[in-house]
Design a protein around this motif. Structure first.
Motif, PDB file in Angstrom:
ATOM      1  N   GLY A 153       0.779  -1.239   0.000  1.00 12.65           N
ATOM      2  CA  GLY A 153       0.000   0.000   0.000  1.00 12.65           C
ATOM      3  C   GLY A 153       0.804   1.279   0.000  1.00 12.65           C
ATOM      4  N   ILE A 154       2.136   1.181  -0.247  1.00 14.29           N
ATOM      5  CA  ILE A 154       2.964   2.387  -0.161  1.00 14.29           C
ATOM      6  C   ILE A 154       3.157   3.018  -1.544  1.00 14.29           C
ATOM      7  CG2 ILE A 154       4.180   1.641   1.907  1.00 14.29           C
ATOM      8  CD1 ILE A 154       6.511   0.767   0.145  1.00 14.29           C
ATOM      9  N   PRO A 155       3.321   4.345  -1.625  1.00  8.01           N
ATOM     10  CA  PRO A 155       3.621   4.992  -2.905  1.00  8.01           C
ATOM     11  C   PRO A 155       5.049   4.681  -3.333  1.00  8.01           C
ATOM     12  CG  PRO A 155       3.688   6.608  -1.142  1.00  8.01           C
ATOM     13  CD  PRO A 155       3.209   5.327  -0.521  1.00  8.01           C
ATOM     14  N   GLN A 156       5.302   4.817  -4.622  1.00 11.12           N
ATOM     15  CA  GLN A 156       6.632   4.518  -5.136  1.00 11.12           C
ATOM     16  C   GLN A 156       7.034   5.539  -6.197  1.00 11.12           C
ATOM     17  OE1 GLN A 156       6.469   0.739  -7.623  1.00 11.12           O
ATOM     18  NE2 GLN A 156       4.487   0.585  -6.592  1.00 11.12           N
ATOM     19  N   MET A 157       8.339   5.790  -6.260  1.00 12.75           N
ATOM     20  CA  MET A 157       8.896   6.655  -7.293  1.00 12.75           C
ATOM     21  C   MET A 157       9.650   5.778  -8.280  1.00 12.75           C
ATOM     22  SD  MET A 157      10.303  10.028  -5.249  1.00 12.75           S
ATOM     23  CE  MET A 157      10.743  10.842  -6.791  1.00 12.75           C
ATOM     24  N   THR A 158       9.303   5.897  -9.556  1.00 14.58           N
ATOM     25  CA  THR A 158       9.929   5.078 -10.583  1.00 14.58           C
ATOM     26  C   THR A 158      10.145   5.905 -11.836  1.00 14.58           C
ATOM     27  OG1 THR A 158       9.681   3.074 -11.938  1.00 14.58           O
ATOM     28  CG2 THR A 158       7.663   4.248 -11.350  1.00 14.58           C
ATOM     29  N   ARG A 159      11.075   5.452 -12.666  1.00 15.86           N
ATOM     30  CA  ARG A 159      11.390   6.186 -13.888  1.00 15.86           C
ATOM     31  C   ARG A 159      10.620   5.644 -15.092  1.00 15.86           C
ATOM     32  NH1 ARG A 159      17.888   6.988 -13.793  1.00 15.86           N
ATOM     33  NH2 ARG A 159      17.371   8.421 -15.488  1.00 15.86           N
ATOM     34  N   ASN A 160       9.865   4.556 -14.902  1.00 18.60           N
ATOM     35  CA  ASN A 160       9.180   3.923 -16.023  1.00 18.60           C
ATOM     36  C   ASN A 160       7.696   3.774 -15.755  1.00 18.60           C
ATOM     37  OD1 ASN A 160      11.510   3.199 -17.795  1.00 18.60           O
ATOM     38  ND2 ASN A 160      12.140   2.099 -15.956  1.00 18.60           N
ATOM     39  N   GLN A 161       6.899   4.086 -16.732  1.00 20.85           N
ATOM     40  CA  GLN A 161       5.456   3.868 -16.657  1.00 20.85           C
ATOM     41  C   GLN A 161       5.176   2.367 -16.718  1.00 20.85           C
ATOM     42  OE1 GLN A 161       2.538   6.234 -16.852  1.00 20.85           O
ATOM     43  NE2 GLN A 161       1.688   4.308 -16.132  1.00 20.85           N
ATOM     44  N   PHE A 162       4.325   1.885 -15.840  1.00 17.72           N
ATOM     45  CA  PHE A 162       3.814   0.524 -16.020  1.00 17.72           C
ATOM     46  C   PHE A 162       2.414   0.479 -15.447  1.00 17.72           C
ATOM     47  CE2 PHE A 162       4.314  -0.467 -11.668  1.00 17.72           C
ATOM     48  CZ  PHE A 162       4.079  -1.802 -11.410  1.00 17.72           C
ATOM     49  N   ASP A 163       1.756  -0.674 -15.557  1.00 18.08           N
ATOM     50  CA  ASP A 163       0.304  -0.755 -15.381  1.00 18.08           C
ATOM     51  C   ASP A 163      -0.202  -0.336 -14.015  1.00 18.08           C
ATOM     52  OD1 ASP A 163       0.698  -1.885 -17.835  1.00 18.08           O
ATOM     53  OD2 ASP A 163      -0.651  -3.564 -17.536  1.00 18.08           O
ATOM     54  N   PHE A 164       0.654  -0.332 -12.993  1.00 15.79           N
ATOM     55  CA  PHE A 164       0.163  -0.162 -11.631  1.00 15.79           C
ATOM     56  C   PHE A 164       0.627   1.118 -10.960  1.00 15.79           C
ATOM     57  CE2 PHE A 164       0.761  -4.744 -12.455  1.00 15.79           C
ATOM     58  CZ  PHE A 164      -0.568  -5.118 -12.484  1.00 15.79           C
ATOM     59  N   VAL A 165       1.379   1.959 -11.662  1.00 22.68           N
ATOM     60  CA  VAL A 165       1.830   3.208 -11.070  1.00 22.68           C
ATOM     61  C   VAL A 165       1.277   4.372 -11.895  1.00 22.68           C
ATOM     62  CG1 VAL A 165       3.792   4.639 -10.432  1.00 22.68           C
ATOM     63  CG2 VAL A 165       3.943   2.173 -10.156  1.00 22.68           C
ATOM     64  N   PHE A 166       0.507   5.251 -11.228  1.00 22.88           N
ATOM     65  CA  PHE A 166      -0.098   6.401 -11.887  1.00 22.88           C
ATOM     66  C   PHE A 166       0.406   7.667 -11.187  1.00 22.88           C
ATOM     67  CE2 PHE A 166      -2.827   2.755 -12.419  1.00 22.88           C
ATOM     68  CZ  PHE A 166      -3.127   2.791 -13.779  1.00 22.88           C
ATOM     69  N   HIS A 167       0.893   8.590 -11.998  1.00 23.05           N
ATOM     70  CA  HIS A 167       1.582   9.773 -11.470  1.00 23.05           C
ATOM     71  C   HIS A 167       0.684  10.579 -10.526  1.00 23.05           C
ATOM     72  CE1 HIS A 167       4.626  12.820 -11.316  1.00 23.05           C
ATOM     73  NE2 HIS A 167       3.808  13.759 -11.779  1.00 23.05           N
ATOM     74  N   LYS A 168       1.178  10.744  -9.304  1.00 21.58           N
ATOM     75  CA  LYS A 168       0.529  11.509  -8.240  1.00 21.58           C
ATOM     76  C   LYS A 168      -0.855  10.958  -7.866  1.00 21.58           C
ATOM     77  CE  LYS A 168       3.263  15.659  -8.623  1.00 21.58           C
ATOM     78  NZ  LYS A 168       3.330  17.117  -8.720  1.00 21.58           N
ATOM     79  N   GLU A 169      -1.091   9.683  -8.239  1.00 23.44           N
ATOM     80  CA  GLU A 169      -2.254   8.958  -7.718  1.00 23.44           C
ATOM     81  C   GLU A 169      -1.792   7.928  -6.695  1.00 23.44           C
ATOM     82  OE1 GLU A 169      -5.034   7.392 -10.537  1.00 23.44           O
ATOM     83  OE2 GLU A 169      -4.680   9.013 -11.960  1.00 23.44           O
TER      84      GLU A 169
END
Length: 531
Positions: A458-474
């Protein structure tokens, strides 16, 4: 019957990351009959899969004519060596000396069992490989440290198969070898494995069969001839490279496939881009479907005052160094921040550690290698543990009256909140994530399994690549070298409302990928329909 081909290897392979194991869980939930077809040489297979209840068939067991399923690994006392051998025990094995010269090296594996014995004359000339069921599995012979041939044995010590590497590459079925094969001499071990597999599939030909394989070079090289008779569904994983095969192998296998399944939408787009560049008309076969289910396993980081930043990095460049420097400065400025930096290598860890020492020492104008620092550190530690001795107090009495004292104590406070680890197992990462406030991935390549773990906790993450489960500032931050890194880091660390919103978004995503919903999607695939 569903037949699954995993890309397992005996060495340097972590089963925790394997997509086939996660697929087996889904099929078991669906009450579907599934069996693993293992094409790799894995004499210590049973130890690797002991935590999983998996029906399997081993191609090497068939061509080695091995019938037993269980047994007990051999011990050193079960083996014989020349008289007057001298045994030197080391953390990783046993070195055997003859006349003060190295004669053999007994190598133990991660399970504490004898896996190999290396024999030496002037150089390496023979290696024995042992099976976890308690017998010698194969012997490799070397000439000038170049592998010349490998002889395979069954549980009775009978020589069943020989694989020659030079001067002529061939495989010979020996006197005690498997019966009923079409030839006695083959051009390669892959040809023998393919015939064993074809016979296996032919035994159950009356049943409805579905073949699903990880798309991996070794498996493609074995199975590319099979695609003329059997339709295979190939699995493409996030971050997988599919550029390492000969074009004719690639194209033939993909064009004749039943389906090509990618585990994320991002991977499907990447794969289709590659296919279009190579003029492959396979778009109608390519779908995206998860090979896993996601389970909610919330951590406790929102209930504690300490905010742990979990950083993963496996290489350095100027941008990553700048990012780490920023995190160290935030660690200095905020006593509620804790920083954990994880790497895959000791060399990189030490390099990062030296840069951090230089930054922290410079900031506080101290020397962390000095006797003043060491005496202050001992004083702080023993006082905290309520084990302070009079001699420790006396050792820093003069320091406490100087301006340097506050600087030393402040620096120690920072060092105590900075930690380095090399973490390889998912269960270790999961436990650390439960205490983590923000996961930061510094490398260009996404670590897919760690991103899924961060999502499930349930924690937020910072990544350099878009993928299906990470939405910017969501539920995370997608960053690049041009962005304001401090502002992006602060988005979740300094604004609790943003962190709570990320948690809600993660839970929503987890509900979309629970076992029941993923099973429904796979049922569509097994029925031959489109998702």
């Amino acid at each position: 019957m569903i037949y699954l081909f995993p890309a397992w290897q005996q060495e340097n392979y972590n089963m925790e990351y394997d997509p086939i194991l996660k697929l087996v869980k889904i099929f078991q939930h669906m009450k579907e009959d599934a069996q693993l077809l293992l094409m790799s040489y894995m004499p210590f297979l049973r130890y690797k899969i002991e935590n999983f209840s998996l029906p399997y068939w081993s191609a090497f067991d068939t061509i080695q004519k091995i019938d037993i399923l269980t047994g007990v690994p051999l011990m050193l006392s079960d083996l014989s060596f020349p008289e007057e051998s001298e045994f030197l025990y080391t953390p990783k094995g046993v070195v055997i000396l003859q006349e003060k010269k190295k004669f053999a090296n007994v190598q133990y594996n991660e399970y504490g069992c004898i896996e190999k014995i290396y024999y030496y004359q002037t150089s390496l000339f023979k290696v024995e490989n042992f099976d976890d069921r308690g017998f010698l599995s194969s012997v490799e012979e070397y000439q000038e440290e170049k592998l010349k041939k490998r002889s395979y044995y069954n549980e009775f010590g009978e020589h069943t198969l020989t694989e020659y590497f030079f001067p002529i590459s061939k495989v010979v079925i020996e006197k005690f070898g498997v019966k009923g094969f079409s030839k006695e001499v083959y051009s390669s071990i892959n040809e023998v494995l393919l015939e064993a597999l074809q016979q296996k599939l032919q035994q159950k030909k009356e049943e409805k069969q579905k073949l699903i394989s990880v798309y991996q070079p070794y498996l493609v090289q074995i199975l590319h001839s099979l695609v003329q008779q059997e339709k295979i569904t190939w699995l493409i994983q996030q971050n997988q490279s599919f550029f390492s095969l000969e074009e004719n192998e690639h194209f033939n296998v993909l064009e004749k496939s039943e389906r090509i399944l990618c585990d994320t939408k991002c991977m499907r787009e990447k794969f289709l881009h590659w296919a279009n560049e190579n003029l492959l008309s396979i778009e109608e076969k390519v779908e995206s479907i998860p090979f896993y289910d996601l389970e909610l396993d919330l951590g406790e980081s929102n209930f504690v005052q300490e905010m742990l930043l979990y950083v993963k990095v496996n290489s350095l460049n100027a941008f990553k160094e700048r990012f780490i420097d920023l995190l160290l400065k935030k660690l200095i400025e905020n006593e509620s921040y804790y920083l954990l930096i994880t790497t895959d290598s000791l060399e990189l860890e030490e390099m990062i550690q030296q840069k951090a020492i230089q930054l922290i020492d410079t900031y506080f104008d101290i020397d962390s290698t000095s006797s003043d620092f060491k005496k202050t550190l001992r004083y702080v530690e023993t006082k905290r543990m309520q084990k302070l001795l009079k001699q420790d107090e006396e050792a820093v009495e003069h320091l406490r009256k100087t301006p340097l004292w506050k600087q030393l104590v402040a620096a120690i406070n920072v060092y105590e909140r900075l930690e380095y680890r090399r973490v390889f197992h998912l269960y270790q990462i999961r436990e650390l994530f439960k205490k983590t406030r923000l996961y930061i991935e510094l490398d260009e390549a996404t670590n897919f399994q760690m991103q899924l773990l961060a999502l499930s906790v349930g924690i937020p993450q910072m990544t350099r690549n878009q993928f299906d489960f990470v939405f910017h500032k969501e539920n995370g931050i997608l960053y690049d070298e041009e962005c304001d890194l401090e502002q992006e880091v602060d988005y979740y660390l300094k604004h609790l409302a943003n962190w709570n919103q990320s948690l809600i978004r993660n839970i929503e995503l987890l509900e979309e990928y629970d076992l029941e919903k993923i099973s429904e999607r796979w049922q569509v695939v097994l029925n031959g329909e489109k998702n």
